[in-house]
Design a protein around this motif. Structure first.
Motif, mmCIF file in Angstrom:
data_model
loop_
_atom_site.group_PDB
_atom_site.id
_atom_site.type_symbol
_atom_site.label_atom_id
_atom_site.label_comp_id
_atom_site.label_asym_id
_atom_site.label_seq_id
_atom_site.Cartn_x
_atom_site.Cartn_y
_atom_site.Cartn_z
ATOM 1 N N TYR A 109 0.871 -1.170 0.000
ATOM 2 C CA TYR A 109 0.000 0.000 0.000
ATOM 3 C C TYR A 109 0.909 1.222 0.000
ATOM 4 C CZ TYR A 109 -2.907 3.826 1.670
ATOM 5 O OH TYR A 109 -3.554 5.043 1.786
ATOM 6 N N TYR B 210 -3.596 0.348 -3.593
ATOM 7 C CA TYR B 210 -3.606 -0.946 -2.904
ATOM 8 C C TYR B 210 -3.278 -2.020 -3.940
ATOM 9 C CZ TYR B 210 -6.855 1.755 0.126
ATOM 10 O OH TYR B 210 -7.476 2.710 0.894
ATOM 11 N N ARG C 288 -6.259 -1.584 -6.563
ATOM 12 C CA ARG C 288 -7.286 -0.575 -6.311
ATOM 13 C C ARG C 288 -6.591 0.781 -6.167
ATOM 14 N NH1 ARG C 288 -12.262 -0.190 -1.983
ATOM 15 N NH2 ARG C 288 -12.190 2.070 -1.649
ATOM 16 N N SER D 253 -13.106 5.158 -6.906
ATOM 17 C CA SER D 253 -12.127 4.076 -6.766
ATOM 18 C C SER D 253 -12.110 3.292 -8.070
ATOM 19 C CB SER D 253 -12.489 3.137 -5.606
ATOM 20 O OG SER D 253 -12.427 3.805 -4.368
ATOM 21 N N LYS E 224 -8.467 -1.346 6.729
ATOM 22 C CA LYS E 224 -8.306 -2.594 5.991
ATOM 23 C C LYS E 224 -6.882 -2.834 5.495
ATOM 24 C CE LYS E 224 -13.151 -2.661 4.536
ATOM 25 N NZ LYS E 224 -14.108 -2.822 3.435
ATOM 26 N N LEU F 250 -3.630 -6.873 3.162
ATOM 27 C CA LEU F 250 -4.784 -6.107 2.681
ATOM 28 C C LEU F 250 -6.045 -6.961 2.774
ATOM 29 C CD1 LEU F 250 -3.185 -4.611 -0.567
ATOM 30 C CD2 LEU F 250 -3.264 -3.583 1.700
ATOM 31 N N LEU G 44 -11.477 -4.957 -0.118
ATOM 32 C CA LEU G 44 -11.076 -3.736 -0.798
ATOM 33 C C LEU G 44 -11.269 -3.845 -2.301
ATOM 34 C CD1 LEU G 44 -7.761 -2.986 1.138
ATOM 35 C CD2 LEU G 44 -9.753 -1.462 1.050
#
Length: 513
Positions: free
Chosen positions: A125, A151, A158, A177, A437, A451, A455
């Motif tokens: 991340y 992510y 993401r 997103s 998260k 993660l 997500l």
């Protein structure tokens, strides 16, 4: 000058295009005996030549046989820009239609490869802070900024953002997103709109109905034909990197600075040239006046539309060459002879080109022991975002150069005219500031980023539309679209099934010392 026989032998497709013998051209393309992407001595492919000459029928034949629409001529203008310059709406429409399909197919075909590259890299991340700045006093306060939250888990990615679009001095805000999933060799992309609480889910495939979805509308064609053609690029040929110095005169040493807790070497990139070209030969005097009046107050203040120098290839009055694509009466024997210097003469409408060249100095902060890999982890992310983001595309061009060793924790590059972009990587693994998260596991000298798989899934209370979901029927998808169009300002919620996401084993990475 060369003979007609020489032209027919060396450039058979070009010759048929020049004469607009589209029936013979169609036959030659079906026989597939000649290279339809071969460039002539002026740097034009058969398609580029057909468009520049305004030959609609020949253009259509070449497009139907998958000629590359994304090529450029020697002056850096692409096929779409040359189509705009003709002022022919039908010609521009068919070029845009095929360009969009080719671009969509090419970009979507590349996404699975990017996700596959990421699959083998450690999970992570990271936050990319974008700040748009200017050397003009007070302007930086008016420019946007955003932090992209990235992510990565296995082959799933993401990216969260609130800056949806930024073009020169206009920008669009939102809360989105973008989720990319690799599913057995095919890719699914979700665009999650947190404001409207809806998800557009698309499976990356090229089908017969794709062209209909990408069909340019009349408004798009009209907008291009009534506005200047503008292209901006960074000339990287002369760029050189050198260490910045610190200290007083006589005690100078290589400059080091800390960025988000990492010790970085500071480099300057000199001879960075930002080139802006603007063409307007297709515009009426009314369109030219209107485009100047449409500038925002900030654009007027910055002088965005002003240019440093202008070039015009001919003094022929516009009314005399509106329907003439060879006003200089260039013979084919002249055009196809590499020994003939045409000077300012050229085919197509006489060009009205304004050019502005500005020199900048870019800066880099490079860290030798940063816990991310630029080629394995960051470049695929930048490639994904560059598909639809012009400023990510410029970042991609810059960081793909031969940079000095180290990870570019912080980068300052020119973006538009008097505006610079400053990109800073930070909050790696959410160690500096907690992120929902996202967590870490520490084992001996290893630190693993963990993660939550949700997500990368569709929020369960959001409306889902598109061809990549599991909605059950086309009618249900259409119903969602109809209801959403009627209630765009409402933030209602409706349950839909979750997209499936595959858990990928996480690979630990080493902690920075």
């Amino acid at each position: 000058m060369v003979s007609e026989e020489f032209i027919k032998k060396e450039y058979p497709l070009h010759w048929l295009v020049w004469k607009n013998e589209f029936k013979l051209l169609e036959k030659a393309l079906k026989e597939n005996k000649s290279d339809k992407e071969k460039a002539d001595n002026r740097g034009r492919t058969p398609l580029m030549l057909a468009v520049t000459l305004g030959h609609l029928e020949s253009t259509r034949s070449l497009l139907n046989h998958e000629a590359n629409v994304n090529c450029e001529n020697k002056n850096g203008w692409n096929v779409v820009q040359e189509a705009v310059a003709t002022g022919d709406p039908e010609l521009l429409h068919i070029v845009l239609e095929r360009r969009d399909l080719q671009r969509y197919t090419s970009r979507m075909a590349g996404i699975p490869d990017l996700l596959h590259k990421l699959k083998e890299a450690p999970d992570f991340y990271v936050e990319m802070k974008w700040e748009f700045t200017s050397w003009v006093p007070l302007v930086s306060r008016m420019c946007p900024s955003d932090t992209y939250k990235v992510y990565k888990q296995g082959s799933n990615v993401r990216i969260d953002t609130t800056l949806l679009g930024f073009d020169h001095t206009s920008w669009q805000r939102g809360n989105r997103s973008y989720v990319f999933q690799d599913q057995n060799g095919s890719a699914t992309v979700m665009e999650i709109d947190h404001d409207l609480r809806q998800v557009y889910c698309e499976e990356m495939r090229s089908s017969d109905d794709t062209l209909g979805v990408l069909m340019p509308n009349e408004e798009t064609v009209s907008h291009r034909l009534t506005n200047p053609i503008v292209t901006t690029y960074v000339d990287t040929e002369k760029i050189s990197f050198e260490r910045n110095k610190a200290g007083i005169w006589g005690w100078r040493s290589d400059k080091n600075e800390g960025v988000n807790g990492y010790d970085c070497k500071v480099f300057g990139a000199s001879n960075v040239e930002l080139v802006t070209k603007t063409r307007s030969e297709h515009l009426t005097e009314h369109d030219k006046a209107r485009s100047k009046n449409l500038r925002t107050p900030l654009q007027s203040f910055l002088g965005i539309a002003e240019v440093g120098s202008s070039q015009s290839s001919s003094e022929i009055p516009k009314e005399e060459y509106t329907n003439n694509t060879n006003p200089c009466n260039i013979l084919p024997e002249e055009y196809f002879d590499p020994q003939v210097d045409l000077g300012d003469r050229d085919i197509g409408r006489p060009k009205e080109v304004n050019v502005k060249v500005q020199k900048f100095k870019a800066n880099l902060w490079l860290c030798e022991d940063y816990p991310l890999s630029l080629p394995e982890q960051i470049l695929p992310i930048v490639d994904l975002m560059a598909i639809s983001s012009s400023h990510f595309a410029k970042l991609k061009d810059f960081i793909q150069m031969q940079l000095p060793s180290g990870f570019p924790v912080k980068i300052e590059i020119p973006l538009f005219h008097v505006l610079n972009a400053r990109i800073t990587f930070g909050n790696i693994f959410a160690l500096d500031s907690p992120v929902p998260k996202v967590s870490t596991l520490e084992e001996d000298d290893r630190l693993t980023c963990v993660l939550d798989e949700t997500l990368f899934q569709c929020p369960p209370t959001y409306i889902q539309i598109g061809n990549g979901g599991h909605l059950g029927s086309t009618k249900r998808t259409q119903a969602f679209q109809t209801r959403n169009s009627r209630q765009r300002r409402r933030k209602g919620a409706s349950k839909s099934n979750r997209s499936q996401s595959r858990t990928v084993p996480r690979t630990p990475i080493r902690r920075s010392k």
